[in-house]
Design a protein around this motif. Structure first.
Motif, mmCIF file in Angstrom:
data_model
loop_
_atom_site.group_PDB
_atom_site.id
_atom_site.type_symbol
_atom_site.label_atom_id
_atom_site.label_comp_id
_atom_site.label_asym_id
_atom_site.label_seq_id
_atom_site.Cartn_x
_atom_site.Cartn_y
_atom_site.Cartn_z
ATOM 1 N N TYR A 219 0.839 -1.197 0.000
ATOM 2 C CA TYR A 219 0.000 0.000 0.000
ATOM 3 C C TYR A 219 0.872 1.244 0.000
ATOM 4 N N PRO A 220 0.435 2.417 -0.435
ATOM 5 C CA PRO A 220 -0.843 2.586 -1.124
ATOM 6 C C PRO A 220 -0.819 1.899 -2.489
ATOM 7 N N ASN A 221 -1.977 1.581 -2.977
ATOM 8 C CA ASN A 221 -2.071 0.906 -4.266
ATOM 9 C C ASN A 221 -3.310 1.438 -4.981
ATOM 10 N N PRO A 222 -3.145 2.265 -6.007
ATOM 11 C CA PRO A 222 -1.889 2.583 -6.702
ATOM 12 C C PRO A 222 -0.975 3.501 -5.897
ATOM 13 N N ALA A 223 0.318 3.430 -6.209
ATOM 14 C CA ALA A 223 1.336 4.205 -5.509
ATOM 15 C C ALA A 223 1.918 5.255 -6.440
ATOM 16 N N GLU A 224 2.473 6.312 -5.812
ATOM 17 C CA GLU A 224 3.110 7.353 -6.604
ATOM 18 C C GLU A 224 4.594 7.461 -6.278
ATOM 19 N N HIS A 225 4.937 7.506 -4.989
ATOM 20 C CA HIS A 225 6.335 7.694 -4.586
ATOM 21 C C HIS A 225 6.896 6.500 -3.818
ATOM 22 N N LEU A 226 6.207 6.115 -2.749
ATOM 23 C CA LEU A 226 6.681 5.037 -1.887
ATOM 24 C C LEU A 226 5.615 3.967 -1.767
ATOM 25 N N ILE A 227 6.057 2.720 -1.686
ATOM 26 C CA ILE A 227 5.138 1.668 -1.270
ATOM 27 C C ILE A 227 5.615 1.115 0.060
ATOM 28 N N PHE B 201 1.412 -4.560 -7.472
ATOM 29 C CA PHE B 201 0.970 -3.191 -7.195
ATOM 30 C C PHE B 201 0.977 -2.387 -8.484
ATOM 31 N N LYS B 202 0.347 -1.240 -8.422
ATOM 32 C CA LYS B 202 0.233 -0.355 -9.581
ATOM 33 C C LYS B 202 0.894 0.978 -9.262
ATOM 34 N N VAL B 203 1.591 1.521 -10.244
ATOM 35 C CA VAL B 203 2.174 2.854 -10.101
ATOM 36 C C VAL B 203 1.378 3.813 -10.967
ATOM 37 N N GLU B 204 1.014 4.954 -10.369
ATOM 38 C CA GLU B 204 0.249 5.974 -11.075
ATOM 39 C C GLU B 204 0.781 7.335 -10.664
ATOM 40 N N HIS B 205 1.396 8.069 -11.582
ATOM 41 C CA HIS B 205 1.953 9.384 -11.271
ATOM 42 C C HIS B 205 0.950 10.485 -11.642
ATOM 43 N N LEU C 269 9.570 4.572 -11.348
ATOM 44 C CA LEU C 269 8.908 3.598 -12.218
ATOM 45 C C LEU C 269 7.838 4.271 -13.068
ATOM 46 N N LYS C 270 7.675 3.760 -14.264
ATOM 47 C CA LYS C 270 6.615 4.265 -15.147
ATOM 48 C C LYS C 270 5.254 3.781 -14.654
ATOM 49 N N ASN C 271 4.200 4.447 -15.090
ATOM 50 C CA ASN C 271 2.844 4.021 -14.757
ATOM 51 C C ASN C 271 2.618 2.595 -15.244
ATOM 52 N N GLY C 272 1.935 1.801 -14.438
ATOM 53 C CA GLY C 272 1.616 0.437 -14.840
ATOM 54 C C GLY C 272 1.617 -0.507 -13.660
ATOM 55 N N PHE C 273 1.466 -1.791 -13.962
ATOM 56 C CA PHE C 273 1.436 -2.830 -12.923
ATOM 57 C C PHE C 273 2.808 -3.463 -12.772
ATOM 58 N N TYR C 274 3.115 -3.841 -11.530
ATOM 59 C CA TYR C 274 4.411 -4.455 -11.209
ATOM 60 C C TYR C 274 4.225 -5.637 -10.274
#
Length: 82
Positions: free
Chosen positions: A8-16, A78-82, A58-63
């Motif tokens: 968490y958070p999920n989606p994440a922007e900076h830190l998970i 998790f998902k990254v969303e900037h 990381l670029k936007n997307g699933f990891y």
């Protein structure tokens, strides 16, 4: 099968933050993060009690995330969303 990690958070922007590792006795964990194509984008170590990971590059997307413990590999997504 091992229990999955909570990320968490999920989606994440900076830190998970990764929870679920305190059930393992290890003092350090090897951690790998892969994109959906199977390319490793992060590799490193987490010290016990500090389960946060910087994903701001990381670029936007699933990891996918794999953590290597003395009792096997535990994984999460998790998902990254900037």
């Amino acid at each position: 099968g091992q229990s999955a990690l909570m990320i968490y958070p999920n989606p994440a922007e900076h830190l998970i933050y990764i929870s679920g590792l305190n059930t393992y006795p290890d003092s350090m964990f090897q951690i790998d993060v892969f994109d959906m194509l199977g390319k490793q984008v992060i590799g490193g170590k987490l010290n016990r009690g500090n389960y946060q990971l910087d994903v701001s590059n990381l670029k936007n997307g699933f990891y996918f995330l794999n953590v290597f413990t003395s009792q096997g590999i535990v994984s999460g997504r998790f998902k990254v969303e900037h």
